[in-house]
Design a protein around this motif. Structure first.
Motif, PDB file in Angstrom:
ATOM      1  N   VAL A   1      42.492  44.781  29.428  1.00 43.79           N
ATOM      2  CA  VAL A   1      42.178  43.911  30.555  1.00 43.79           C
ATOM      3  C   VAL A   1      40.968  44.508  31.275  1.00 43.79           C
ATOM      4  O   VAL A   1      40.939  45.707  31.545  1.00 43.79           O
ATOM      5  CB  VAL A   1      43.350  43.785  31.561  1.00 43.79           C
TER       6      VAL A   1
ATOM      7  N   GLY B   1      50.971  49.972  40.072  1.00 45.04           N
ATOM      8  CA  GLY B   1      50.207  48.735  40.250  1.00 45.04           C
ATOM      9  C   GLY B   1      49.751  48.180  38.911  1.00 45.04           C
ATOM     10  O   GLY B   1      49.974  47.001  38.597  1.00 45.04           O
ATOM     11  N   PHE B   2      49.147  49.020  38.102  1.00 42.97           N
ATOM     12  CA  PHE B   2      48.662  48.577  36.790  1.00 42.97           C
ATOM     13  C   PHE B   2      49.839  48.153  35.895  1.00 42.97           C
ATOM     14  O   PHE B   2      49.745  47.168  35.168  1.00 42.97           O
ATOM     15  CB  PHE B   2      47.860  49.680  36.103  1.00 42.97           C
TER      16      PHE B   2
ATOM     17  N   TYR C   1      52.757  46.887  36.647  1.00 36.97           N
ATOM     18  CA  TYR C   1      53.297  45.569  37.026  1.00 36.97           C
ATOM     19  C   TYR C   1      52.334  44.459  36.601  1.00 36.97           C
ATOM     20  O   TYR C   1      52.741  43.444  36.037  1.00 36.97           O
ATOM     21  CB  TYR C   1      53.547  45.545  38.537  1.00 36.97           C
ATOM     22  N   VAL C   2      51.047  44.694  36.848  1.00 30.11           N
ATOM     23  CA  VAL C   2      50.043  43.676  36.479  1.00 30.11           C
ATOM     24  C   VAL C   2      50.053  43.457  34.966  1.00 30.11           C
ATOM     25  O   VAL C   2      50.003  42.316  34.491  1.00 30.11           O
ATOM     26  CB  VAL C   2      48.650  44.120  36.985  1.00 30.11           C
TER      27      VAL C   2
ATOM     28  N   ALA D   1      37.700  47.607  36.907  1.00 30.89           N
ATOM     29  CA  ALA D   1      38.888  48.314  36.405  1.00 30.89           C
ATOM     30  C   ALA D   1      39.089  47.958  34.944  1.00 30.89           C
ATOM     31  O   ALA D   1      38.660  46.886  34.488  1.00 30.89           O
ATOM     32  CB  ALA D   1      40.122  47.933  37.217  1.00 30.89           C
TER      33      ALA D   1
ATOM     34  N   PHE E   1      39.242  42.055  43.037  1.00 29.13           N
ATOM     35  CA  PHE E   1      38.409  41.726  41.872  1.00 29.13           C
ATOM     36  C   PHE E   1      38.156  40.221  41.828  1.00 29.13           C
ATOM     37  O   PHE E   1      39.012  39.421  42.216  1.00 29.13           O
ATOM     38  CB  PHE E   1      39.101  42.177  40.580  1.00 29.13           C
TER      39      PHE E   1
ATOM     40  N   LEU F   1      52.997  41.320  33.979  1.00 29.18           N
ATOM     41  CA  LEU F   1      52.779  39.910  34.333  1.00 29.18           C
ATOM     42  C   LEU F   1      51.815  39.248  33.354  1.00 29.18           C
ATOM     43  O   LEU F   1      52.034  38.120  32.914  1.00 29.18           O
ATOM     44  CB  LEU F   1      52.214  39.811  35.757  1.00 29.18           C
ATOM     45  N   LEU F   2      50.758  39.970  33.001  1.00 28.87           N
ATOM     46  CA  LEU F   2      49.753  39.373  32.111  1.00 28.87           C
ATOM     47  C   LEU F   2      50.287  39.223  30.688  1.00 28.87           C
ATOM     48  O   LEU F   2      49.949  38.268  29.991  1.00 28.87           O
ATOM     49  CB  LEU F   2      48.466  40.209  32.126  1.00 28.87           C
TER      50      LEU F   2
ATOM     51  N   ASP G   1      37.118  38.560  38.948  1.00 28.70           N
ATOM     52  CA  ASP G   1      37.570  37.941  37.692  1.00 28.70           C
ATOM     53  C   ASP G   1      38.264  38.976  36.819  1.00 28.70           C
ATOM     54  O   ASP G   1      38.152  40.190  37.051  1.00 28.70           O
ATOM     55  CB  ASP G   1      36.422  37.251  36.940  1.00 28.70           C
ATOM     56  N   MET G   2      39.012  38.461  35.856  1.00 32.50           N
ATOM     57  CA  MET G   2      39.654  39.372  34.900  1.00 32.50           C
ATOM     58  C   MET G   2      39.602  38.753  33.507  1.00 32.50           C
ATOM     59  O   MET G   2      39.729  37.537  33.351  1.00 32.50           O
ATOM     60  CB  MET G   2      41.078  39.734  35.300  1.00 32.50           C
ATOM     61  N   LEU G   3      39.375  39.607  32.547  1.00 29.99           N
ATOM     62  CA  LEU G   3      39.344  39.190  31.148  1.00 29.99           C
ATOM     63  C   LEU G   3      40.523  39.879  30.465  1.00 29.99           C
ATOM     64  O   LEU G   3      40.561  41.103  30.363  1.00 29.99           O
ATOM     65  CB  LEU G   3      38.024  39.619  30.501  1.00 29.99           C
ATOM     66  N   VAL G   4      41.476  39.069  30.027  1.00 33.36           N
ATOM     67  CA  VAL G   4      42.692  39.614  29.415  1.00 33.36           C
ATOM     68  C   VAL G   4      42.558  39.431  27.908  1.00 33.36           C
ATOM     69  O   VAL G   4      42.451  38.306  27.426  1.00 33.36           O
ATOM     70  CB  VAL G   4      43.942  38.873  29.934  1.00 33.36           C
TER      71      VAL G   4
ATOM     72  N   SER H   1      47.141  46.724  45.722  1.00 29.36           N
ATOM     73  CA  SER H   1      47.407  48.124  45.357  1.00 29.36           C
ATOM     74  C   SER H   1      46.199  48.850  44.789  1.00 29.36           C
ATOM     75  O   SER H   1      46.197  50.081  44.744  1.00 29.36           O
ATOM     76  CB  SER H   1      48.566  48.195  44.360  1.00 29.36           C
ATOM     77  N   ILE H   2      45.177  48.129  44.348  1.00 23.40           N
ATOM     78  CA  ILE H   2      44.064  48.827  43.700  1.00 23.40           C
ATOM     79  C   ILE H   2      42.717  48.449  44.334  1.00 23.40           C
ATOM     80  O   ILE H   2      42.103  49.265  44.992  1.00 23.40           O
ATOM     81  CB  ILE H   2      44.095  48.564  42.173  1.00 23.40           C
TER      82      ILE H   2
ATOM     83  N   PHE I   1      38.648  44.046  34.690  1.00 23.92           N
ATOM     84  CA  PHE I   1      38.565  43.428  36.017  1.00 23.92           C
ATOM     85  C   PHE I   1      37.168  43.702  36.571  1.00 23.92           C
ATOM     86  O   PHE I   1      36.676  44.835  36.452  1.00 23.92           O
ATOM     87  CB  PHE I   1      39.585  44.059  36.967  1.00 23.92           C
TER      88      PHE I   1
ATOM     89  N   ASN J   1      51.230  55.406  42.543  1.00 22.57           N
ATOM     90  CA  ASN J   1      50.973  54.056  43.043  1.00 22.57           C
ATOM     91  C   ASN J   1      49.984  53.316  42.130  1.00 22.57           C
ATOM     92  O   ASN J   1      50.165  52.136  41.825  1.00 22.57           O
ATOM     93  CB  ASN J   1      50.425  54.132  44.471  1.00 22.57           C
ATOM     94  N   LEU J   2      48.978  54.044  41.690  1.00 27.62           N
ATOM     95  CA  LEU J   2      47.976  53.446  40.786  1.00 27.62           C
ATOM     96  C   LEU J   2      48.657  53.015  39.481  1.00 27.62           C
ATOM     97  O   LEU J   2      48.454  51.897  38.995  1.00 27.62           O
ATOM     98  CB  LEU J   2      46.881  54.476  40.501  1.00 27.62           C
TER      99      LEU J   2
END
Lengths: 144, 216
Positions: B179, B156-157, B159-160, B188, A61, B163-164, A63-66, A57-58, B181, B152-153
């Motif tokens: 977060v 998407g964010f 939902y992510v 992002a 990437f 989940l995180l 990697d990701m840093l949470v 959807s975007i 990316f 949509n943007l």
């Protein structure tokens, strides 16, 4: 692979790490024992789905840093899976990034074999007992 | 920082993970609060240090703040989590007010300011590194956006982030704050506040840490 993950703990602030396959299956972990094994199926699925959602959807990437209040979760995409590192907020991020760079190159080629080894050897299924022949009755009495 | 209370200031420093000292001046007294990695690690005022100094400063009604980025703490005297300290300070303030017969709450309640000041929104819009962004409130209502397909943007964010947060909870982590990316073609950033979520897609040249610091 576990020793490579343990080496990541040389970076101050790293608490533990684990490797997932591309589908989210746990391959190996070097995590504190307080985090039980039952956590990983859902955890793996969620992390892989999160990155997959970003891809769809975007954008794609690597990697990701949470960042949580007191902990960070760093996820690095590999060719064959995902390397994940849990740390405190005090971790030196550039050092962590470099350490995962090195660990990634060592871990990535090991994933397919580790995943294949996880495929359970089929256990022979015992033959189901033959159902007994229905008893026949004549005027309330069983007869052979 | 006109109109900002000391608890708010402490909260901002901790959530931004700053490592600096904040100088607090009230009449003829000066105190300092030292932050490192999202925690208060030391505080001094006069002869007091540690939590005693913090509680003293949190009692002050008026004062001015300034940042001392080059100051570092000589000692670590505050071990407790900052939220616990602020909670206790608020309870103490309530009890003191009740004992003196005064209402612990101000007579005029000021409305909260918008999460992101207009000039920051303009700054985001004008930033050549920011490709698109969305900002929504805690109920998912879209407040600001710059995108061809903001819904949509945002979805998407959203939902992510859900989940995180669940992934973090299963690991015993706390609330999700940010977060980052990184990709070859894009980066992002998501920033989650108590009431708002801001998410953006940038070029790979954008400095996410700087953007996060600016927006948080």
């Amino acid at each position: 692979m576990e020793s490579i993950l343990r080496d990541l703990q040389d970076v101050p602030g790293v608490i533990g790490s684990f490797v997932l396959s591309s589908s989210g299956t746990l391959i190996e972990k070097a995590m504190p024992t307080v985090i039980g094994s039952e956590v990983y199926p859902d955890l793996g699925r969620r992390l892989v789905t999160a990155l997959g959602t970003m891809d769809a959807s975007i954008a794609v990437f690597d990697d990701m840093l949470v960042k949580f209040d007191e902990h960070w979760l760093y996820c690095r995409r590999l060719q064959n899976g995902l390397l994940n590192v849990v740390s405190s907020v005090a971790v030196n991020y550039p050092a962590l990034w470099m350490a995962t760079n090195i660990a990634s190159t060592k871990i990535d080629p090991l994933i397919p074999a580790a995943l294949a080894a996880q495929v359970a050897v089929p256990v022979p299924i015992a033959a189901a007992p033959v159902p007994a022949a229905p008893k026949r009755f004549w005027r309330g009495q069983a007869v052979d | 920082m006109l109109g900002t209370s000391l608890p708010d200031l402490i909260q901002m420093q901790c959530l931004n993970m700053t490592s600096r000292a904040v100088r607090v001046d009230a009449e003829s007294v000066t105190g300092r609060i030292y932050f490192a990695g999202g925690q208060i690690i030391h505080a001094t005022v006069g002869m007091l240090s540690g939590e005693a100094a913090l509680f003293e400063m949190l009692r002050w009604k008026y004062g001015t703040f300034s940042f001392e980025d080059d100051s570092s703490a000589q000692h670590e005297t505050v071990m407790r989590h900052w939220q616990s300290i602020l909670l206790e300070a608020a309870q103490l303030e309530d009890e003191t007010a009740l004992q003196s017969g005064a209402s612990p709450y101000p007579s005029v309640v000021s409305l909260p300011e918008p999460f992101m000041p207009r000039n920051l929104i303009h700054e985001l819009r004008a930033d050549p590194e920011v490709v698109s962004f969305v900002q929504s409130d805690s109920e998912g209502i879209l407040l600001e956006s710059q995108s061809e397909d903001p819904e949509n943007l945002q979805a998407g964010f959203a939902y992510v982030l859900q989940l995180l947060q669940l992934a973090g909870t299963s690991l015993g982590a706390e609330s999700l704050r940010e977060v980052h990316f990184q990709g070859k073609e894009h980066r992002a950033l998501c920033i989650v506040d108590y009431t708002h979520t801001t998410a953006m897609v940038t070029t790979p040249k954008a400095n996410l840490a700087n953007l996060a610091r600016k927006l948080a």
